[in-house]
Design a protein around this motif. Structure first.
Motif, PDB file in Angstrom:
ATOM      1  N   ALA A 390       0.821  -1.222   0.000  1.00 26.97           N
ATOM      2  CA  ALA A 390       0.000   0.000   0.000  1.00 26.97           C
ATOM      3  C   ALA A 390       0.849   1.264   0.000  1.00 26.97           C
ATOM      4  O   ALA A 390       0.480   2.269  -0.608  1.00 26.97           O
ATOM      5  N   TRP A 391       1.993   1.203   0.654  1.00 25.42           N
ATOM      6  CA  TRP A 391       2.810   2.400   0.894  1.00 25.42           C
ATOM      7  C   TRP A 391       3.283   3.067  -0.396  1.00 25.42           C
ATOM      8  O   TRP A 391       3.074   4.261  -0.604  1.00 25.42           O
ATOM      9  N   THR A 392       3.929   2.309  -1.282  1.00 28.76           N
ATOM     10  CA  THR A 392       4.499   2.941  -2.473  1.00 28.76           C
ATOM     11  C   THR A 392       3.464   3.210  -3.564  1.00 28.76           C
ATOM     12  O   THR A 392       3.811   3.687  -4.637  1.00 28.76           O
ATOM     13  N   ASN A 393       2.190   2.936  -3.268  1.00 27.82           N
ATOM     14  CA  ASN A 393       1.152   3.429  -4.168  1.00 27.82           C
ATOM     15  C   ASN A 393       1.149   4.953  -4.215  1.00 27.82           C
ATOM     16  O   ASN A 393       0.619   5.547  -5.158  1.00 27.82           O
ATOM     17  N   LEU A 394       1.729   5.585  -3.186  1.00 24.36           N
ATOM     18  CA  LEU A 394       1.849   7.038  -3.191  1.00 24.36           C
ATOM     19  C   LEU A 394       2.779   7.518  -4.307  1.00 24.36           C
ATOM     20  O   LEU A 394       2.741   8.702  -4.676  1.00 24.36           O
ATOM     21  N   LEU A 395       3.613   6.638  -4.819  1.00 25.36           N
ATOM     22  CA  LEU A 395       4.547   6.992  -5.881  1.00 25.36           C
ATOM     23  C   LEU A 395       4.204   6.309  -7.196  1.00 25.36           C
ATOM     24  O   LEU A 395       4.665   6.735  -8.252  1.00 25.36           O
ATOM     25  N   GLN A 396       3.383   5.269  -7.132  1.00 23.53           N
ATOM     26  CA  GLN A 396       3.057   4.442  -8.296  1.00 23.53           C
ATOM     27  C   GLN A 396       1.750   4.945  -8.929  1.00 23.53           C
ATOM     28  O   GLN A 396       0.696   4.850  -8.318  1.00 23.53           O
ATOM     29  N   PRO A 397       1.792   5.483 -10.154  1.00 25.37           N
ATOM     30  CA  PRO A 397       0.582   6.073 -10.748  1.00 25.37           C
ATOM     31  C   PRO A 397      -0.470   5.059 -11.160  1.00 25.37           C
ATOM     32  O   PRO A 397      -1.562   5.442 -11.561  1.00 25.37           O
ATOM     33  N   PHE A 398      -0.168   3.752 -11.065  1.00 27.38           N
ATOM     34  CA  PHE A 398      -1.113   2.699 -11.441  1.00 27.38           C
ATOM     35  C   PHE A 398      -2.471   2.910 -10.775  1.00 27.38           C
ATOM     36  O   PHE A 398      -3.515   2.936 -11.421  1.00 27.38           O
ATOM     37  N   TRP A 399      -2.462   3.057  -9.440  1.00 26.63           N
ATOM     38  CA  TRP A 399      -3.713   3.166  -8.700  1.00 26.63           C
ATOM     39  C   TRP A 399      -4.311   4.566  -8.760  1.00 26.63           C
ATOM     40  O   TRP A 399      -5.488   4.752  -8.443  1.00 26.63           O
ATOM     41  N   ALA A 400      -3.514   5.555  -9.121  1.00 27.91           N
ATOM     42  CA  ALA A 400      -4.015   6.927  -9.169  1.00 27.91           C
ATOM     43  C   ALA A 400      -4.844   7.198 -10.414  1.00 27.91           C
ATOM     44  O   ALA A 400      -5.521   8.231 -10.489  1.00 27.91           O
ATOM     45  N   LEU A 401      -4.805   6.301 -11.391  1.00 24.86           N
ATOM     46  CA  LEU A 401      -5.475   6.575 -12.666  1.00 24.86           C
ATOM     47  C   LEU A 401      -6.970   6.885 -12.521  1.00 24.86           C
ATOM     48  O   LEU A 401      -7.455   7.840 -13.119  1.00 24.86           O
ATOM     49  N   PRO A 402      -7.737   6.095 -11.741  1.00 18.61           N
ATOM     50  CA  PRO A 402      -9.149   6.464 -11.594  1.00 18.61           C
ATOM     51  C   PRO A 402      -9.342   7.827 -10.944  1.00 18.61           C
ATOM     52  O   PRO A 402     -10.222   8.592 -11.345  1.00 18.61           O
ATOM     53  N   VAL A 403      -8.525   8.129  -9.933  1.00 13.63           N
ATOM     54  CA  VAL A 403      -8.625   9.429  -9.264  1.00 13.63           C
ATOM     55  C   VAL A 403      -8.306  10.563 -10.236  1.00 13.63           C
ATOM     56  O   VAL A 403      -9.029  11.575 -10.309  1.00 13.63           O
ATOM     57  N   LEU A 404      -7.225  10.414 -10.982  1.00 10.42           N
ATOM     58  CA  LEU A 404      -6.818  11.449 -11.929  1.00 10.42           C
ATOM     59  C   LEU A 404      -7.851  11.620 -13.033  1.00 10.42           C
ATOM     60  O   LEU A 404      -8.105  12.741 -13.488  1.00 10.42           O
ATOM     61  N   ALA A 405      -8.450  10.510 -13.469  1.00 11.69           N
ATOM     62  CA  ALA A 405      -9.472  10.598 -14.515  1.00 11.69           C
ATOM     63  C   ALA A 405     -10.691  11.376 -14.029  1.00 11.69           C
ATOM     64  O   ALA A 405     -11.244  12.208 -14.757  1.00 11.69           O
ATOM     65  N   ILE A 406     -11.114  11.120 -12.805  1.00 10.31           N
ATOM     66  CA  ILE A 406     -12.262  11.828 -12.245  1.00 10.31           C
ATOM     67  C   ILE A 406     -11.940  13.306 -12.038  1.00 10.31           C
ATOM     68  O   ILE A 406     -12.744  14.182 -12.342  1.00 10.31           O
ATOM     69  N   ALA A 407     -10.743  13.577 -11.531  1.00  7.95           N
ATOM     70  CA  ALA A 407     -10.360  14.957 -11.195  1.00  7.95           C
ATOM     71  C   ALA A 407      -9.933  15.761 -12.412  1.00  7.95           C
ATOM     72  O   ALA A 407      -9.918  17.000 -12.367  1.00  7.95           O
ATOM     73  N   GLY A 408      -9.538  15.093 -13.493  1.00  8.30           N
ATOM     74  CA  GLY A 408      -9.075  15.808 -14.674  1.00  8.30           C
ATOM     75  C   GLY A 408      -7.664  16.331 -14.548  1.00  8.30           C
ATOM     76  O   GLY A 408      -7.323  17.359 -15.147  1.00  8.30           O
ATOM     77  N   LEU A 409      -6.812  15.634 -13.777  1.00  9.22           N
ATOM     78  CA  LEU A 409      -5.418  16.049 -13.599  1.00  9.22           C
ATOM     79  C   LEU A 409      -4.483  14.976 -14.153  1.00  9.22           C
ATOM     80  O   LEU A 409      -4.914  13.892 -14.555  1.00  9.22           O
ATOM     81  N   LYS A 410      -3.182  15.283 -14.142  1.00  6.88           N
ATOM     82  CA  LYS A 410      -2.157  14.327 -14.523  1.00  6.88           C
ATOM     83  C   LYS A 410      -1.357  13.937 -13.289  1.00  6.88           C
ATOM     84  O   LYS A 410      -1.361  14.643 -12.281  1.00  6.88           O
TER      85      LYS A 410
END
Length: 436
Positions: A390-410
């Motif tokens: 769970a920890w290095t998900n803060l650096l790994q963009p794999f899991w951030a993709l849904p969040v970024l898609a919803i927010a409209g950011l990179k």
């Protein structure tokens, strides 16, 4: 001090962190070269590992796409919009908004990781409509709560080893969640993170001259309002009874699943819940379809990138590279330090194998014999691997993709803030695993 530290970190990441698609291409090359150089695999063997494993995450990719789409449809329904607006109205300034979105994300992620990803991102958008706040940090705060998921109710590793017939049952038996999720050391880590993460996010809030704001009008979801039905087909599309005759049985199935059969939360159940709640709350099929058309726009990153991660995972596992990395990191461990080295090794492996269940399959054959040989606490070692994942998900963009898609950011927009959280949460988790 954190504000001063985060400023260069944000600039560094904005300048050098590539788009997640470029990131996954580079990881593919690194994994392939390492498998050849370290594991002495032939280029042909690595090519076969990669190609054969490329589509192994198709089911998971569809699940993640549905997390994004069904979560968006649910949140865009009129009743949920009103609830989010009411909660967001509690934030009176930028600092309150950062604290509130972090706490909501932490709570939702502790319940279920898919739920946390979607709720945190959607709530961040709602806050940005009402409060003038740095949008990058707001979304980063929403994503930072995700770090607690593997220590929560839906943590895949503690749930796996609590299930009869799991693949290491002959070696370690069945380990109940009382020794993992609800153990004192794990709950202590969770409580500390619930305190530290919101405060760190709040302290990173940039000065107004350094902040990046977003026009609230850009956050409005342009969902077409249904017009007056004139044709028989249009009347069906705008039929409330038709939607409810399907939606309500879906919700009854969930009641049966939870209450009568004692079922738990998993990704399929979360998606089922989101979809059928959305179907009922939108009231008409046409309203749901209009929301779907808007939601699907953000799913491109998931569709194109997840197969590449499946290929990377196949290279890492089939070549033996993931096992070699783990073995090297724990080769100098002691009974006391093994949880720390297990945590650190899991964090590194997670950059290449971003899957909790898949990572346990890779690391359990290494970690469990080491724990037995050193006399270390096996439930703590299992949770160390879980927290590392769970920890290095803060650096790994794999899991951030849904969040970024919803927010409209990179990814580069939020990862500078997440980098600060990476070091702070890493220290807290390390201390908790070693001394609590």
């Amino acid at each position: 001090m954190l504000k001063m530290i985060s400023k260069p970190a944000v600039k560094l990441v904005e300048r050098y962190l590539p788009d997640p698609y470029i990131f996954v291409l580079l990881l593919t090359l690194v994994a392939a070269v390492a498998a050849i150089a370290v594991e002495r695999q032939t280029p042909l063997a690595v090519l076969r590992f990669w190609g054969d494993g490329f589509w192994n995450l198709l089911t998971f990719s569809m699940q993640m796409l549905l997390v994004l789409i069904t979560g968006f449809m649910l949140a865009s329904s009129p009743p949920i919009k009103r609830i989010l607006q009411r909660i967001a109205g509690k934030a009176t300034n930028a600092g309150n908004a950062i604290l509130l979105v972090t706490l909501v994300s932490l709570t939702a992620s502790w319940i279920n990781w898919g739920f946390g990803l979607v709720v945190g991102a959607l709530f961040a958008k709602e806050l940005a409509r009402l409060v003038r706040v740095d949008y990058r940090l707001l979304v980063a705060s929403a994503y930072s709560g995700f770090v607690v998921w593997h220590g929560g109710l839906a943590g895949s590793i503690p749930l796996v080893i609590a299930t009869e017939g799991h693949f290491t049952a002959d070696q370690i038996g069945i380990i109940g969640t009382g020794s993992t999720i609800f153990a004192f050391f794990n709950l202590a880590i969770v409580v500390c993170l619930f305190i530290a993460i919101p405060l760190v996010n709040r302290m990173m809030l940039p000065d107004e001259k350094d902040s990046v704001y977003i026009d609230p009008k850009l956050l409005d979801d342009q969902i077409e309002a249904p017009g007056r039905a004139t044709r028989p087909a249009e009347k069906l599309e705008n039929s409330v009874p038709l939607a409810w005759m399907i939606g309500i049985p879906g919700l009854l199935f969930l009641l049966d699943h939870f209450l009568l059969r004692g079922g738990g939360l998993n990704l399929n159940i979360v998606n089922f819940l989101f979809l059928f709640l959305a179907l009922v709350l939108h009231r008409t099929p046409r309203s749901l379809l209009n929301s779907l058309n808007e939601a699907i726009k953000g799913g491109a990153g998931i569709v194109i990138q997840f197969p590449f991660y499946a290929g990377i995972m196949a290279i890492m596992i089939q070549s033996g590279l993931a096992q070699s990395m783990s073995e090297w990191l724990i080769s100098f461990a002691t009974e006391t330090s093994l949880p720390f080295w297990s945590f650190l090794s899991a964090g590194i492996v997670n950059l290449f194998v971003p899957s909790g269940g898949g990572q346990w399959a890779v690391q359990a054959p290494v970690m469990l014999p080491a724990a037995e040989a050193l006399g270390a606490d096996i439930p703590r070692i299992a949770m160390a691997v879980a927290w590392g994942d769970a920890w290095t998900n803060l650096l790994q963009p794999f899991w951030a993709l849904p969040v970024l898609a919803i927010a409209g950011l990179k990814a580069k927009d939020i990862m500078g803030f997440c980098l600060i959280q990476l070091f702070i949460t890493g220290a807290i988790i390390s201390v908790g695993l070693t001394w609590f």
